[in-house]
Design a protein around this motif. Structure first.
Motif, PDB file in Angstrom:
ATOM      1  N   LEU A 169       0.680  -1.243  -0.077  1.00 32.89           N
ATOM      2  CA  LEU A 169      -0.123   0.048   0.135  1.00 32.89           C
ATOM      3  C   LEU A 169       0.938   1.137   0.046  1.00 32.89           C
ATOM      4  O   LEU A 169       0.472   2.138  -0.565  1.00 32.89           O
ATOM      5  CB  LEU A 169      -0.972   0.158   1.108  1.00 32.89           C
ATOM      6  CG  LEU A 169      -2.047  -1.187   1.126  1.00 32.89           C
ATOM      7  CD1 LEU A 169      -2.791  -1.055   2.508  1.00 32.89           C
ATOM      8  CD2 LEU A 169      -2.888  -0.945   0.122  1.00 32.89           C
ATOM      9  N   ALA A 170       2.008   1.209   0.759  1.00 32.86           N
ATOM     10  CA  ALA A 170       2.857   2.273   0.699  1.00 32.86           C
ATOM     11  C   ALA A 170       3.478   2.581  -0.562  1.00 32.86           C
ATOM     12  O   ALA A 170       3.539   3.836  -0.890  1.00 32.86           O
ATOM     13  CB  ALA A 170       3.904   2.180   1.891  1.00 32.86           C
ATOM     14  N   CYS A 171       3.857   1.603  -1.206  1.00 33.95           N
ATOM     15  CA  CYS A 171       4.361   1.700  -2.592  1.00 33.95           C
ATOM     16  C   CYS A 171       3.326   2.315  -3.534  1.00 33.95           C
ATOM     17  O   CYS A 171       3.899   3.064  -4.529  1.00 33.95           O
ATOM     18  CB  CYS A 171       5.235   0.478  -3.201  1.00 33.95           C
ATOM     19  SG  CYS A 171       6.728   0.112  -2.183  1.00 33.95           S
ATOM     20  N   ALA A 172       2.121   1.872  -3.418  1.00 29.28           N
ATOM     21  CA  ALA A 172       1.090   2.275  -4.173  1.00 29.28           C
ATOM     22  C   ALA A 172       0.894   3.793  -4.115  1.00 29.28           C
ATOM     23  O   ALA A 172       0.503   4.346  -5.067  1.00 29.28           O
ATOM     24  CB  ALA A 172      -0.290   1.666  -4.055  1.00 29.28           C
ATOM     25  N   VAL A 173       0.821   4.098  -2.801  1.00 33.78           N
ATOM     26  CA  VAL A 173       0.807   5.481  -2.618  1.00 33.78           C
ATOM     27  C   VAL A 173       2.014   6.621  -3.095  1.00 33.78           C
ATOM     28  O   VAL A 173       1.555   7.758  -3.645  1.00 33.78           O
ATOM     29  CB  VAL A 173       0.679   6.063  -0.901  1.00 33.78           C
ATOM     30  CG1 VAL A 173       0.681   7.458  -0.774  1.00 33.78           C
ATOM     31  CG2 VAL A 173      -0.675   5.235  -0.520  1.00 33.78           C
ATOM     32  N   VAL A 174       3.046   6.066  -2.878  1.00 31.59           N
ATOM     33  CA  VAL A 174       4.410   6.831  -3.173  1.00 31.59           C
ATOM     34  C   VAL A 174       4.790   6.514  -4.486  1.00 31.59           C
ATOM     35  O   VAL A 174       5.241   7.376  -5.366  1.00 31.59           O
ATOM     36  CB  VAL A 174       5.404   6.492  -2.236  1.00 31.59           C
ATOM     37  CG1 VAL A 174       6.870   7.424  -2.538  1.00 31.59           C
ATOM     38  CG2 VAL A 174       4.952   6.696  -0.735  1.00 31.59           C
TER      39      VAL A 174
ATOM     40  N   TRP B 230       7.049   3.803 -10.646  1.00 31.02           N
ATOM     41  CA  TRP B 230       6.865   2.237 -10.903  1.00 31.02           C
ATOM     42  C   TRP B 230       5.301   2.171 -10.841  1.00 31.02           C
ATOM     43  O   TRP B 230       4.635   2.523  -9.902  1.00 31.02           O
ATOM     44  CB  TRP B 230       7.471   1.391  -9.744  1.00 31.02           C
ATOM     45  CG  TRP B 230       9.361   1.301  -9.785  1.00 31.02           C
ATOM     46  CD1 TRP B 230       9.836   1.658 -10.920  1.00 31.02           C
ATOM     47  CD2 TRP B 230       9.901   0.739  -8.955  1.00 31.02           C
ATOM     48  NE1 TRP B 230      11.189   1.403 -10.907  1.00 31.02           N
ATOM     49  CE2 TRP B 230      11.331   0.718  -9.575  1.00 31.02           C
ATOM     50  CE3 TRP B 230       9.643   0.317  -7.514  1.00 31.02           C
ATOM     51  CZ2 TRP B 230      12.280   0.441  -8.673  1.00 31.02           C
ATOM     52  CZ3 TRP B 230      10.826  -0.422  -6.852  1.00 31.02           C
ATOM     53  CH2 TRP B 230      12.050  -0.180  -7.586  1.00 31.02           C
ATOM     54  N   PRO B 231       4.737   0.995 -11.659  1.00 34.58           N
ATOM     55  CA  PRO B 231       3.585   0.707 -11.525  1.00 34.58           C
ATOM     56  C   PRO B 231       3.259  -0.042 -10.106  1.00 34.58           C
ATOM     57  O   PRO B 231       4.184  -0.668  -9.417  1.00 34.58           O
ATOM     58  CB  PRO B 231       3.240  -0.302 -12.624  1.00 34.58           C
ATOM     59  CG  PRO B 231       4.423   0.032 -13.494  1.00 34.58           C
ATOM     60  CD  PRO B 231       5.497   0.667 -12.842  1.00 34.58           C
ATOM     61  N   GLU B 232       2.176  -0.005  -9.490  1.00 30.07           N
ATOM     62  CA  GLU B 232       1.913  -0.716  -8.191  1.00 30.07           C
ATOM     63  C   GLU B 232       2.045  -1.917  -8.214  1.00 30.07           C
ATOM     64  O   GLU B 232       2.570  -2.480  -7.308  1.00 30.07           O
ATOM     65  CB  GLU B 232       0.089  -0.440  -7.815  1.00 30.07           C
ATOM     66  CG  GLU B 232      -0.276   0.896  -7.963  1.00 30.07           C
ATOM     67  CD  GLU B 232      -0.550   1.838  -9.313  1.00 30.07           C
ATOM     68  OE1 GLU B 232      -1.084   2.833  -8.946  1.00 30.07           O
ATOM     69  OE2 GLU B 232      -0.419   1.162  -9.986  1.00 30.07           O
ATOM     70  N   ALA B 233       1.918  -2.715  -9.435  1.00 30.12           N
ATOM     71  CA  ALA B 233       2.224  -4.263  -9.468  1.00 30.12           C
ATOM     72  C   ALA B 233       3.849  -4.482  -9.148  1.00 30.12           C
ATOM     73  O   ALA B 233       3.894  -5.865  -8.750  1.00 30.12           O
ATOM     74  CB  ALA B 233       1.748  -4.746 -10.836  1.00 30.12           C
TER      75      ALA B 233
ATOM     76  N   PHE C 211      -2.084  -2.533 -13.172  1.00 27.89           N
ATOM     77  CA  PHE C 211      -2.912  -2.110 -12.276  1.00 27.89           C
ATOM     78  C   PHE C 211      -3.913  -3.364 -12.117  1.00 27.89           C
ATOM     79  O   PHE C 211      -4.351  -3.524 -10.835  1.00 27.89           O
ATOM     80  CB  PHE C 211      -4.052  -1.070 -12.801  1.00 27.89           C
ATOM     81  CG  PHE C 211      -4.785  -0.514 -11.495  1.00 27.89           C
ATOM     82  CD1 PHE C 211      -4.290  -0.013 -10.478  1.00 27.89           C
ATOM     83  CD2 PHE C 211      -6.082  -0.857 -11.577  1.00 27.89           C
ATOM     84  CE1 PHE C 211      -5.063   0.253  -9.624  1.00 27.89           C
ATOM     85  CE2 PHE C 211      -6.836  -0.303 -10.574  1.00 27.89           C
ATOM     86  CZ  PHE C 211      -6.155   0.082  -9.327  1.00 27.89           C
ATOM     87  N   LEU C 212      -4.334  -4.177 -13.222  1.00 28.94           N
ATOM     88  CA  LEU C 212      -5.027  -5.401 -12.924  1.00 28.94           C
ATOM     89  C   LEU C 212      -4.514  -6.343 -12.068  1.00 28.94           C
ATOM     90  O   LEU C 212      -4.893  -7.088 -11.032  1.00 28.94           O
ATOM     91  CB  LEU C 212      -5.468  -6.066 -14.186  1.00 28.94           C
ATOM     92  CG  LEU C 212      -6.321  -4.982 -15.429  1.00 28.94           C
ATOM     93  CD1 LEU C 212      -6.600  -5.733 -16.500  1.00 28.94           C
ATOM     94  CD2 LEU C 212      -7.434  -4.556 -14.500  1.00 28.94           C
ATOM     95  N   ALA C 213      -3.106  -6.728 -12.378  1.00 29.08           N
ATOM     96  CA  ALA C 213      -1.967  -7.722 -11.803  1.00 29.08           C
ATOM     97  C   ALA C 213      -2.062  -7.024 -10.194  1.00 29.08           C
ATOM     98  O   ALA C 213      -1.902  -7.822  -9.214  1.00 29.08           O
ATOM     99  CB  ALA C 213      -0.748  -7.571 -12.208  1.00 29.08           C
TER     100      ALA C 213
ATOM    101  N   SER D  61      -8.555   6.026  -0.887  1.00 27.65           N
ATOM    102  CA  SER D  61      -8.806   5.493  -2.423  1.00 27.65           C
ATOM    103  C   SER D  61      -7.717   5.423  -3.220  1.00 27.65           C
ATOM    104  O   SER D  61      -7.086   6.538  -3.514  1.00 27.65           O
ATOM    105  CB  SER D  61     -10.136   6.084  -2.728  1.00 27.65           C
ATOM    106  OG  SER D  61     -10.524   5.979  -4.142  1.00 27.65           O
ATOM    107  N   LEU D  62      -7.526   4.597  -3.923  1.00 25.02           N
ATOM    108  CA  LEU D  62      -6.639   4.638  -5.231  1.00 25.02           C
ATOM    109  C   LEU D  62      -7.031   5.748  -6.139  1.00 25.02           C
ATOM    110  O   LEU D  62      -5.813   6.339  -6.896  1.00 25.02           O
ATOM    111  CB  LEU D  62      -6.758   3.312  -5.930  1.00 25.02           C
ATOM    112  CG  LEU D  62      -5.871   2.183  -5.259  1.00 25.02           C
ATOM    113  CD1 LEU D  62      -6.035   0.820  -5.764  1.00 25.02           C
ATOM    114  CD2 LEU D  62      -4.493   2.301  -4.648  1.00 25.02           C
ATOM    115  N   ALA D  63      -8.143   6.110  -6.480  1.00 28.42           N
ATOM    116  CA  ALA D  63      -8.890   6.919  -7.335  1.00 28.42           C
ATOM    117  C   ALA D  63      -8.223   8.611  -6.870  1.00 28.42           C
ATOM    118  O   ALA D  63      -7.831   9.203  -7.623  1.00 28.42           O
ATOM    119  CB  ALA D  63     -10.180   7.106  -7.467  1.00 28.42           C
TER     120      ALA D  63
END
Length: 432
Positions: free
Chosen positions: A31-36, A41-44, A293-295, A382-384
């Motif tokens: 989650l932290a990498c998805a935020v930063v 890098w892509p979240e996956a 993102f699907l991954a 939210s990811l959005a």
């Protein structure tokens, strides 16, 4: 052996506290990498290896991980199809036509632009999902405000708030909705009927707060252009395809078919037309599907399952209110809102649905209210919202953390409270 778990591979057993700690660390690191998004890098890039580590370390067995991926597959398939559909609608000019409509309608009345943005964002979020509002409508709103000489902040802030709040109406409006829809046992039309009143109430509360919070911005800096904006042709084919796709959602639900097939059919119709006219390419269509993102979504589901199986579900179980009366619905909604802001709304829904589904569809929908409205309080909810921040930066507009938080404190509690009351009324009148 007590206090230990056996790995699928038959290797040495791992201590349960170690497994619990590892699964939590992997989830929060993801989650932290998805935020930063370090280095863009892509979240996956982090999520997929983290899921592999969770399986290899015994935090979740391989069969359980495969079962979770299979459970999420229809949701991920729908997400891919709706992303492609929204991008093709944008290529056809649907969002440009929406911007032209807003510019013409608000030309003489500066305060009315906010109302038109609310109407457009709410409709687009409900039908084409929240990603379309964030990714495709927000740039259009920036351009429309600039053309009218209006300050953009109230209108672009509306895009991010409504990408969450206005995603309550249909099962296809949000990834969290699809998960809740599957757990609720409701039909497509029943889901929409129960959520219609909470959706309207939530949007109305947001609008009232926005009008007051941004009063100075709405009244200042507006200049009507000397000439009417040039009309933009409405892309009738794209609009009819969207309407037919929406009808397809209803039909597939009645037939017990996954809504992903209706979304895929709508996307295929526009894709064939765009390819024939050379307005897109196969590579562009794959890019629009956002495969990384699907991954990420699949990997995140596996990590959440590992955390739940490691003890989070048992820890949260005593916090889940019993019954489906108004106090219980309020408790569920606020619990979901808090959890969404702690670990993001998608994991929050994945964690809470197994605990609330046995209580009935009313409890599931209350969780959805908290998971969709609650994220307006923080960036990470939210990811959005995270995606919206990147779009703001791309338009050289910094997001003021203090302003974002103050607006969230004014909107989220009131919106959540009144929308839960509206849900309780809908359940009382229509039945759960």
């Amino acid at each position: 052996m007590p206090g230990h778990t056996e790995r699928l591979t038959g290797g040495p057993a791992l201590n349960t506290p170690y497994v619990e700690t590892l699964s939590v660390v992997l989830l929060f690191a993801t989650l932290a990498c998805a935020v930063v998004r370090p280095w863009g890098w892509p979240e996956a890039v982090v999520a997929v290896p983290a899921a592999v580590v969770a399986v290899a370390a015994g935090a979740i067995s391989l069969p359980d991980a495969a079962a979770e991926a299979e459970h999420l597959a229809p949701v991920v398939g729908f997400l891919a199809a709706i992303l492609v559909l929204a991008q093709l609608c944008d290529d056809e000019g649907l969002f440009r036509a929406c911007g032209a409509w807003m510019a013409r309608a608000a030309r003489r009345r500066p305060r009315s632009l906010l109302a038109y943005v609310f109407a457009a964002a709410s409709s687009i979020t409900a039908v084409l999902s929240l990603d379309a509002t964030v990714v495709l409508l927000t740039p259009v709103v920036f351009a429309t405000a600039a053309r009218l000489g209006a300050r953009p902040l109230p209108h672009v802030y509306a895009c991010t708030h409504l990408s969450n709040t206005a995603s309550l109406l249909l099962p296809v409006s949000n990834l969290t909705n699809l998960l809740a829809f599957a757990a609720s046992g409701l039909s497509f039309t029943r889901f929409a009927a129960l959520m219609a009143l909470p959706w309207l109430v939530a949007i109305a509360v947001e609008y009232a707060v926005f009008r007051r919070f941004f009063a100075l911005d709405l009244a200042a800096g507006f200049r009507a252009p000397a000439d009417d904006p040039e009309p933009v042709a409405v892309p009738v084919f794209a609009l009819v395809t969207v309407v037919c796709t929406l009808a397809g959602f209803i039909a597939t639900s009645a037939l017990g078919i996954e809504p992903a097939w209706a979304a895929a059919a709508g996307a295929a119709v526009l894709a064939v037309r765009a390819l024939a006219r050379r307005r897109t390419t196969p590579v562009a269509l794959v890019r629009a599907a956002a495969v990384p993102f699907l991954a990420f979504v699949l990997a995140l589901g596996i990590l959440v399952r590992a955390v739940v199986d490691s003890g989070l579900g048992d820890a949260l179980d005593p916090l889940v209110p019993e019954g489906t009366g108004l106090p219980a619905l309020l408790g569920l909604a606020f619990l979901a809102a808090v959890l969404a802001n702690l670990i993001n709304n998608l994991p929050a829904v994945l964690v809470l649905l197994p605990l609330t589904a046995p209580l009935g569809p009313g409890a599931v929908l209350a969780v959805l209210l908290g998971a969709n409205i609650g994220p307006n309080l923080t960036y990470a909810g939210s990811l959005a919202t995270l995606l919206w921040r990147r779009i703001m930066h791309a338009h050289d507009t910094e997001v003021d953390l203090g302003k974002f938080t103050r607006l969230g404190l004014l909107t989220v509690p009131a919106t959540l409270l009144l929308s839960v009351v509206a849900l309780w009324i809908s359940l009382s009148v229509l039945g759960g």
